[in-house]
Design a protein around this motif. Structure first.
Motif, PDB file in Angstrom:
ATOM      1  N   HIS A   1      -7.350  -1.825  -0.930  1.00 38.55           N
ATOM      2  CA  HIS A   1      -5.943  -1.508  -0.664  1.00 38.55           C
ATOM      3  C   HIS A   1      -5.624  -1.880   0.774  1.00 38.55           C
ATOM      4  CE1 HIS A   1      -7.066   1.078  -4.075  1.00 38.55           C
ATOM      5  NE2 HIS A   1      -5.804   1.004  -4.440  1.00 38.55           N
ATOM      6  N   LEU A   2      -5.384  -3.147   0.990  1.00 39.61           N
ATOM      7  CA  LEU A   2      -5.182  -3.662   2.340  1.00 39.61           C
ATOM      8  C   LEU A   2      -3.894  -3.156   2.979  1.00 39.61           C
ATOM      9  CD1 LEU A   2      -6.367  -7.354   1.830  1.00 39.61           C
ATOM     10  CD2 LEU A   2      -7.698  -5.360   2.548  1.00 39.61           C
ATOM     11  N   ASN A   3      -2.993  -2.610   2.171  1.00 40.73           N
ATOM     12  CA  ASN A   3      -1.733  -2.093   2.707  1.00 40.73           C
ATOM     13  C   ASN A   3      -1.844  -0.635   3.165  1.00 40.73           C
ATOM     14  OD1 ASN A   3      -2.111  -1.391   0.010  1.00 40.73           O
ATOM     15  ND2 ASN A   3       0.078  -1.145  -0.379  1.00 40.73           N
TER      16      ASN A   3
ATOM     17  N   SER B   1     -12.494  15.016  10.170  1.00 40.37           N
ATOM     18  CA  SER B   1     -13.801  14.670   9.608  1.00 40.37           C
ATOM     19  C   SER B   1     -13.716  14.081   8.203  1.00 40.37           C
ATOM     20  CB  SER B   1     -14.720  15.901   9.594  1.00 40.37           C
ATOM     21  OG  SER B   1     -15.056  16.294  10.894  1.00 40.37           O
ATOM     22  N   THR B   2     -12.559  14.162   7.569  1.00 36.66           N
ATOM     23  CA  THR B   2     -12.406  13.580   6.231  1.00 36.66           C
ATOM     24  C   THR B   2     -11.866  12.159   6.271  1.00 36.66           C
ATOM     25  OG1 THR B   2     -10.095  14.234   5.791  1.00 36.66           O
ATOM     26  CG2 THR B   2     -11.806  15.898   5.423  1.00 36.66           C
ATOM     27  N   VAL B   3     -11.509  11.673   7.446  1.00 36.48           N
ATOM     28  CA  VAL B   3     -10.694  10.456   7.570  1.00 36.48           C
ATOM     29  C   VAL B   3     -11.536   9.204   7.797  1.00 36.48           C
ATOM     30  CG1 VAL B   3      -9.080   9.296   9.136  1.00 36.48           C
ATOM     31  CG2 VAL B   3      -8.582  11.599   8.321  1.00 36.48           C
ATOM     32  N   LEU B   4     -11.123   8.115   7.150  1.00 34.24           N
ATOM     33  CA  LEU B   4     -11.594   6.765   7.487  1.00 34.24           C
ATOM     34  C   LEU B   4     -10.347   5.917   7.703  1.00 34.24           C
ATOM     35  CD1 LEU B   4     -14.162   4.906   7.684  1.00 34.24           C
ATOM     36  CD2 LEU B   4     -13.612   4.153   5.367  1.00 34.24           C
ATOM     37  N   LEU B   5     -10.297   5.184   8.823  1.00 37.42           N
ATOM     38  CA  LEU B   5      -9.106   4.393   9.114  1.00 37.42           C
ATOM     39  C   LEU B   5      -9.482   3.082   9.772  1.00 37.42           C
ATOM     40  CD1 LEU B   5      -7.285   5.723  12.296  1.00 37.42           C
ATOM     41  CD2 LEU B   5      -9.515   6.564  11.602  1.00 37.42           C
ATOM     42  N   ARG B   6      -8.538   2.178   9.789  1.00 36.47           N
ATOM     43  CA  ARG B   6      -8.770   0.854  10.362  1.00 36.47           C
ATOM     44  C   ARG B   6      -8.692   0.944  11.890  1.00 36.47           C
ATOM     45  NH1 ARG B   6      -8.487  -2.405   5.845  1.00 36.47           N
ATOM     46  NH2 ARG B   6      -7.207  -1.516   4.163  1.00 36.47           N
TER      47      ARG B   6
ATOM     48  N   LEU C   1       0.568   7.508  12.659  1.00 33.67           N
ATOM     49  CA  LEU C   1       0.023   6.631  11.626  1.00 33.67           C
ATOM     50  C   LEU C   1       0.881   6.642  10.365  1.00 33.67           C
ATOM     51  CD1 LEU C   1      -3.772   7.413  12.023  1.00 33.67           C
ATOM     52  CD2 LEU C   1      -2.773   5.132  12.108  1.00 33.67           C
ATOM     53  N   ALA C   2       1.234   7.844   9.899  1.00 37.05           N
ATOM     54  CA  ALA C   2       1.983   7.959   8.646  1.00 37.05           C
ATOM     55  C   ALA C   2       3.421   7.461   8.782  1.00 37.05           C
ATOM     56  CB  ALA C   2       1.986   9.408   8.165  1.00 37.05           C
ATOM     57  N   TYR C   3       3.961   7.476   9.996  1.00 40.74           N
ATOM     58  CA  TYR C   3       5.331   7.009  10.206  1.00 40.74           C
ATOM     59  C   TYR C   3       5.441   5.495   9.986  1.00 40.74           C
ATOM     60  CZ  TYR C   3       9.904   6.335  12.400  1.00 40.74           C
ATOM     61  OH  TYR C   3      11.214   6.002  12.644  1.00 40.74           O
ATOM     62  N   SER C   4       4.398   4.783  10.365  1.00 39.71           N
ATOM     63  CA  SER C   4       4.474   3.316  10.336  1.00 39.71           C
ATOM     64  C   SER C   4       3.526   2.660   9.340  1.00 39.71           C
ATOM     65  CB  SER C   4       4.199   2.757  11.736  1.00 39.71           C
ATOM     66  OG  SER C   4       2.965   3.241  12.248  1.00 39.71           O
ATOM     67  N   HIS C   5       2.637   3.440   8.714  1.00 44.07           N
ATOM     68  CA  HIS C   5       1.660   2.855   7.805  1.00 44.07           C
ATOM     69  C   HIS C   5       1.443   3.769   6.593  1.00 44.07           C
ATOM     70  CE1 HIS C   5       0.764   1.086  11.764  1.00 44.07           C
ATOM     71  NE2 HIS C   5       0.371   0.023  11.092  1.00 44.07           N
ATOM     72  N   LYS C   6       0.877   3.189   5.544  1.00 45.80           N
ATOM     73  CA  LYS C   6       0.596   3.951   4.333  1.00 45.80           C
ATOM     74  C   LYS C   6      -0.743   4.678   4.476  1.00 45.80           C
ATOM     75  CE  LYS C   6       1.554   1.891   0.331  1.00 45.80           C
ATOM     76  NZ  LYS C   6       2.747   2.542  -0.220  1.00 45.80           N
ATOM     77  N   CYS C   7      -0.765   5.940   4.007  1.00 48.21           N
ATOM     78  CA  CYS C   7      -1.959   6.772   4.089  1.00 48.21           C
ATOM     79  C   CYS C   7      -2.266   7.382   2.727  1.00 48.21           C
ATOM     80  CB  CYS C   7      -1.760   7.900   5.111  1.00 48.21           C
ATOM     81  SG  CYS C   7      -1.396   7.339   6.785  1.00 48.21           S
ATOM     82  N   ALA C   8      -3.538   7.581   2.444  1.00 49.49           N
ATOM     83  CA  ALA C   8      -3.966   8.110   1.149  1.00 49.49           C
ATOM     84  C   ALA C   8      -4.842   9.345   1.322  1.00 49.49           C
ATOM     85  CB  ALA C   8      -4.724   7.036   0.369  1.00 49.49           C
ATOM     86  N   LEU C   9      -4.894  10.146   0.258  1.00 47.36           N
ATOM     87  CA  LEU C   9      -5.714  11.361   0.238  1.00 47.36           C
ATOM     88  C   LEU C   9      -6.490  11.405  -1.071  1.00 47.36           C
ATOM     89  CD1 LEU C   9      -6.429  14.163   1.499  1.00 47.36           C
ATOM     90  CD2 LEU C   9      -4.489  15.095   0.217  1.00 47.36           C
TER      91      LEU C   9
END
Length: 271
Positions: free
Chosen positions: A111-113, A157-162, A188-196
């Motif tokens: 999910h490159l987006n 501690s749950t996060v992985l990000l670019r 991050l969430a304002y300008s990019h897509k985030c998942a859980l």
């Protein structure tokens, strides 16, 4: 290097070994570097980490020493040293579930987006029916900026990000010691897509309550000041209107009262 794991540590001699061992359990050692930032510890944290380095010569483990500057600065310094495409944060008293990193890295690869993927943990209490399901993945949901304004879905501690996007939004606010992650995740969430991910990904603080025990999050007053500071920041940056700011300000205060009630009344009663 695929993933850089950033572990800030302050007087963590009793917990950091289990945290680092949980990184080894990801079964991705050849793709991982571990960067421990010793944030001015006065105990044997450095000795414990050096012993782990000696016992695991095939693993890339780096220890950075700094004067005590707080977790935000420690994480930023770790990222500055990192060479991985992805950044994972791990607090020195948290433990990852097995294959947490593999699942998340696979998600971002496909999910490159999406800039960030986080995971569930005991204590989050998320109502996933309020989130939009990502159709191609059974357990993943999108968390928008609007979602994040009402609930803190992301525990570091749950996060992985670019890494490139972390750098682009400016990282953590250096010197900030409480609720510092909230401001980063807002940006991050304002300008990019985030998942859980709906699946549990960590043992949070070895089972401690999110704000009822020791640790930074247990200082409710400072955490509240941090949260209100974050709201002021995103208002000044025109990310929210004045009416929304006023609503969120009082909503945050109401949640603060609830947390105090739980910590001072409910939790002592249960013990």
């Amino acid at each position: 290097m695929k993933i850089s794991v950033i572990i800030p540590a302050f007087n963590a001699e009793k917990t950091i070994e289990e945290s680092i061992n949980s990184v080894f359990l990801q079964d991705m050692n050849e793709l991982i570097e571990i960067i421990v930032i010793n944030d001015g510890s006065t105990d044997l944290t450095v000795n414990v980490v050096n012993k782990i380095i000696e016992q695991n010569p095939l693993s890339k483990i780096i220890i950075l020493n700094q004067n005590n500057q707080g977790v935000a600065t420690a994480r930023n310094n770790g990222v500055n040293k990192a060479i991985g495409e992805y950044i994972a944060f791990l607090d020195s008293d948290d433990v990852w579930e097995k294959y947490k990193l593999k699942r998340q890295a696979d998600f971002l690869d496909m999910h490159l987006n999406f800039a960030l993927v986080a995971g569930n943990f005991n204590g989050l209490g998320a109502d996933f029916t309020l989130l939009k399901k990502i159709e191609s993945d059974n357990s993943y949901y999108e968390v928008t900026f609007d979602n994040l304004l009402l609930k803190h879905y992301f525990q570091p501690s749950t996060v992985l990000l670019r890494k490139d996007i972390f750098v682009k939004v400016g990282g953590f606010k250096s010197g900030m010691t409480h609720a510092e992650e909230g401001l980063l995740f807002f940006k991050l969430a304002y300008s990019h897509k985030c998942a859980l991910d709906k699946n549990i990904t960590i043992n949070y603080g070895n089972g401690k309550h999110a704000f009822g025990d020791s640790g930074l999050a247990s200082n409710l007053r400072k955490m509240q000041f941090g949260e209100l500071y974050n709201l002021c920041c995103i208002y000044r940056e025109n990310k929210i209107s004045v009416l929304r700011f006023i609503f969120l300000f009082f909503y945050s205060c109401a949640k603060f009262v609830r947390r105090v009630f739980i910590k001072e009344i409910i939790l002592p009663f249960r013990r």
